[in-house]
Write a protein that holds these residues in place. Structure first.
Motif, PDB file in Angstrom:
ATOM      1  N   LYS A  18      -5.571  -7.996   0.991  1.00  0.00           N
ATOM      2  CA  LYS A  18      -5.318  -7.214  -0.215  1.00  0.00           C
ATOM      3  C   LYS A  18      -6.528  -6.348  -0.542  1.00  0.00           C
ATOM      4  O   LYS A  18      -7.643  -6.614  -0.109  1.00  0.00           O
ATOM      5  CB  LYS A  18      -5.022  -8.148  -1.390  1.00  0.00           C
ATOM      6  CG  LYS A  18      -3.804  -9.041  -1.187  1.00  0.00           C
ATOM      7  CD  LYS A  18      -3.599  -9.956  -2.388  1.00  0.00           C
ATOM      8  CE  LYS A  18      -2.391 -10.859  -2.195  1.00  0.00           C
ATOM      9  NZ  LYS A  18      -2.192 -11.783  -3.345  1.00  0.00           N
ATOM     10  N   ASP A  19      -6.290  -5.299  -1.338  1.00  0.00           N
ATOM     11  CA  ASP A  19      -7.395  -4.454  -1.780  1.00  0.00           C
ATOM     12  C   ASP A  19      -8.440  -5.318  -2.471  1.00  0.00           C
ATOM     13  O   ASP A  19      -8.117  -6.162  -3.306  1.00  0.00           O
ATOM     14  CB  ASP A  19      -6.896  -3.374  -2.739  1.00  0.00           C
ATOM     15  CG  ASP A  19      -6.142  -2.270  -2.017  1.00  0.00           C
ATOM     16  OD1 ASP A  19      -5.973  -2.381  -0.797  1.00  0.00           O
ATOM     17  OD2 ASP A  19      -5.723  -1.302  -2.686  1.00  0.00           O
ATOM     18  N   TYR A  60      -6.296   7.850   4.253  1.00  0.00           N
ATOM     19  CA  TYR A  60      -5.737   6.497   4.368  1.00  0.00           C
ATOM     20  C   TYR A  60      -6.481   5.705   5.439  1.00  0.00           C
ATOM     21  O   TYR A  60      -6.816   4.529   5.248  1.00  0.00           O
ATOM     22  CB  TYR A  60      -4.253   6.594   4.721  1.00  0.00           C
ATOM     23  CG  TYR A  60      -3.511   5.278   4.652  1.00  0.00           C
ATOM     24  CD1 TYR A  60      -3.085   4.761   3.435  1.00  0.00           C
ATOM     25  CD2 TYR A  60      -3.195   4.576   5.822  1.00  0.00           C
ATOM     26  CE1 TYR A  60      -2.392   3.550   3.368  1.00  0.00           C
ATOM     27  CE2 TYR A  60      -2.505   3.370   5.759  1.00  0.00           C
ATOM     28  CZ  TYR A  60      -2.110   2.875   4.534  1.00  0.00           C
ATOM     29  OH  TYR A  60      -1.425   1.683   4.477  1.00  0.00           O
ATOM     30  N   LYS A 113      -9.868   4.542   4.215  1.00  0.00           N
ATOM     31  CA  LYS A 113      -9.818   3.444   3.259  1.00  0.00           C
ATOM     32  C   LYS A 113      -9.450   2.125   3.913  1.00  0.00           C
ATOM     33  O   LYS A 113     -10.043   1.075   3.603  1.00  0.00           O
ATOM     34  CB  LYS A 113      -8.810   3.746   2.142  1.00  0.00           C
ATOM     35  CG  LYS A 113      -8.740   2.698   1.057  1.00  0.00           C
ATOM     36  CD  LYS A 113      -7.820   3.136  -0.076  1.00  0.00           C
ATOM     37  CE  LYS A 113      -7.808   2.087  -1.201  1.00  0.00           C
ATOM     38  NZ  LYS A 113      -6.924   2.507  -2.330  1.00  0.00           N
ATOM     39  N   TYR A 114      -8.480   2.131   4.817  1.00  0.00           N
ATOM     40  CA  TYR A 114      -7.949   0.880   5.371  1.00  0.00           C
ATOM     41  C   TYR A 114      -8.191   0.680   6.881  1.00  0.00           C
ATOM     42  O   TYR A 114      -7.948  -0.407   7.397  1.00  0.00           O
ATOM     43  CB  TYR A 114      -6.438   0.803   5.139  1.00  0.00           C
ATOM     44  CG  TYR A 114      -6.042   0.702   3.690  1.00  0.00           C
ATOM     45  CD1 TYR A 114      -6.339  -0.418   2.947  1.00  0.00           C
ATOM     46  CD2 TYR A 114      -5.361   1.748   3.060  1.00  0.00           C
ATOM     47  CE1 TYR A 114      -5.979  -0.526   1.610  1.00  0.00           C
ATOM     48  CE2 TYR A 114      -4.985   1.661   1.723  1.00  0.00           C
ATOM     49  CZ  TYR A 114      -5.294   0.524   1.007  1.00  0.00           C
ATOM     50  OH  TYR A 114      -4.923   0.435  -0.318  1.00  0.00           O
ATOM     51  N   LEU A 164     -10.256  -7.192   1.714  1.00  0.00           N
ATOM     52  CA  LEU A 164      -9.846  -6.734   3.030  1.00  0.00           C
ATOM     53  C   LEU A 164     -10.616  -7.449   4.141  1.00  0.00           C
ATOM     54  O   LEU A 164     -11.831  -7.635   4.053  1.00  0.00           O
ATOM     55  CB  LEU A 164     -10.061  -5.219   3.151  1.00  0.00           C
ATOM     56  CG  LEU A 164      -9.182  -4.331   2.264  1.00  0.00           C
ATOM     57  CD1 LEU A 164      -9.587  -2.874   2.429  1.00  0.00           C
ATOM     58  CD2 LEU A 164      -7.714  -4.525   2.588  1.00  0.00           C
ATOM     59  N   ARG A 179       0.830  -1.202   0.000  1.00  0.00           N
ATOM     60  CA  ARG A 179       0.000   0.000   0.000  1.00  0.00           C
ATOM     61  C   ARG A 179       0.867   1.256   0.000  1.00  0.00           C
ATOM     62  O   ARG A 179       1.994   1.236   0.503  1.00  0.00           O
ATOM     63  CB  ARG A 179      -0.912   0.015   1.228  1.00  0.00           C
ATOM     64  CG  ARG A 179      -1.850  -1.177   1.297  1.00  0.00           C
ATOM     65  CD  ARG A 179      -2.534  -1.280   2.646  1.00  0.00           C
ATOM     66  NE  ARG A 179      -3.399  -2.454   2.718  1.00  0.00           N
ATOM     67  CZ  ARG A 179      -3.983  -2.892   3.817  1.00  0.00           C
ATOM     68  NH1 ARG A 179      -3.798  -2.253   4.960  1.00  0.00           N
ATOM     69  NH2 ARG A 179      -4.747  -3.976   3.783  1.00  0.00           N
TER      70      ARG A 179
END
Length: 222
Positions: free
Chosen positions: A161-162, A214, A217-218, A165, A29
């Motif tokens: 992984k994208d 960020y 998103k994660y 998740l 990432r």
């Protein structure tokens, strides 16, 4: 954010260990910040870092008998934390492992005190959880009990992984898998709280929006 957590964030930034910009993580990432505990590489900074580890462990109320540092970063971290704990009235043994077993002299792959009782694993961060898994296996093989994992920074990122998740972060997965707490000196939430208190146009505050994006998103909930 507690005073200890804020002091740790400030200390990490001042030491150049916590940096802002564009960095590729182990997971591939592009992160707006990067934490590298390997840069605590002189006596003064390592000693202060150890004090943060020791105080965080004592404040957490975890019952433990000794420390274990997985090679390689964990070696210095466990050793220094043991010294700091002794200065705070808790003199406990510690050990660490070799990457490869030694076939002469004392042999084996564990250096230091025998693994026994309730053991706290000390590392910098948890990414894939590989070093924790290996440490747990070593500790259990010796008949001891993994009691907790103590890390410097919890990135609070969803694992995987994208597009695939996990609902859990790497830290949460470790805690769930091994049934033991993962204690962090500070977390991504603490970092964001610190950035939110900085001037938006300042050298540090200017990174707040990138970190927020960020995290959106994660990130996982604390």
């Amino acid at each position: 954010m507690s005073s200890l957590r804020q002091q740790f964030i400030e200390f990490s930034i001042q030491s150049g260990v916590l940096r802002f910009g564009s960095f590729i993580t182990k997971a591939g990432r592009t992160s707006p910040y990067f934490f590298n505990a390997g840069l605590f590489c002189d006596g003064a900074s390592l000693g202060r870092l150890a004090d943060f580890y020791a105080q965080t462990l004592l404040d957490a109320g975890v019952e433990f008998d000794m420390l274990f540092g997985p090679a390689y970063k964990g070696i210095a971290l466990a050793s220094a934390t043991a010294v700091s704990l002794a200065g705070k009235g808790r003199n406990v043994p510690f050990s660490f492992n070799r990457k490869e077993a030694k076939d002469h002299g004392e042999g084996g792959n564990i250096i230091g005190a025998p693994l026994q009782g309730r053991v706290v694993i000390i590392d910098d961060v948890i990414s894939a959880g590989t070093s924790v898994r290996e440490s747990v296996e070593l500790i259990r093989a010796a008949g001891a009990t993994p009691a907790a994992v103590l890390i410097a920074l919890d990135r609070m990122e969803r694992a995987g992984k994208d597009g695939e998740l996990s609902e859990l972060s790497a830290v949460q997965e470790v805690a769930k898998l091994y049934g033991m707490p993962v204690v962090a000196i500070a977390s991504l939430d603490d970092l964001f709280s610190f950035l939110s208190g900085q001037s938006a146009g300042g050298d540090i505050g200017q990174h707040r929006e990138a970190v927020a994006a960020y995290r959106s998103k994660y990130g996982v909930q604390g």
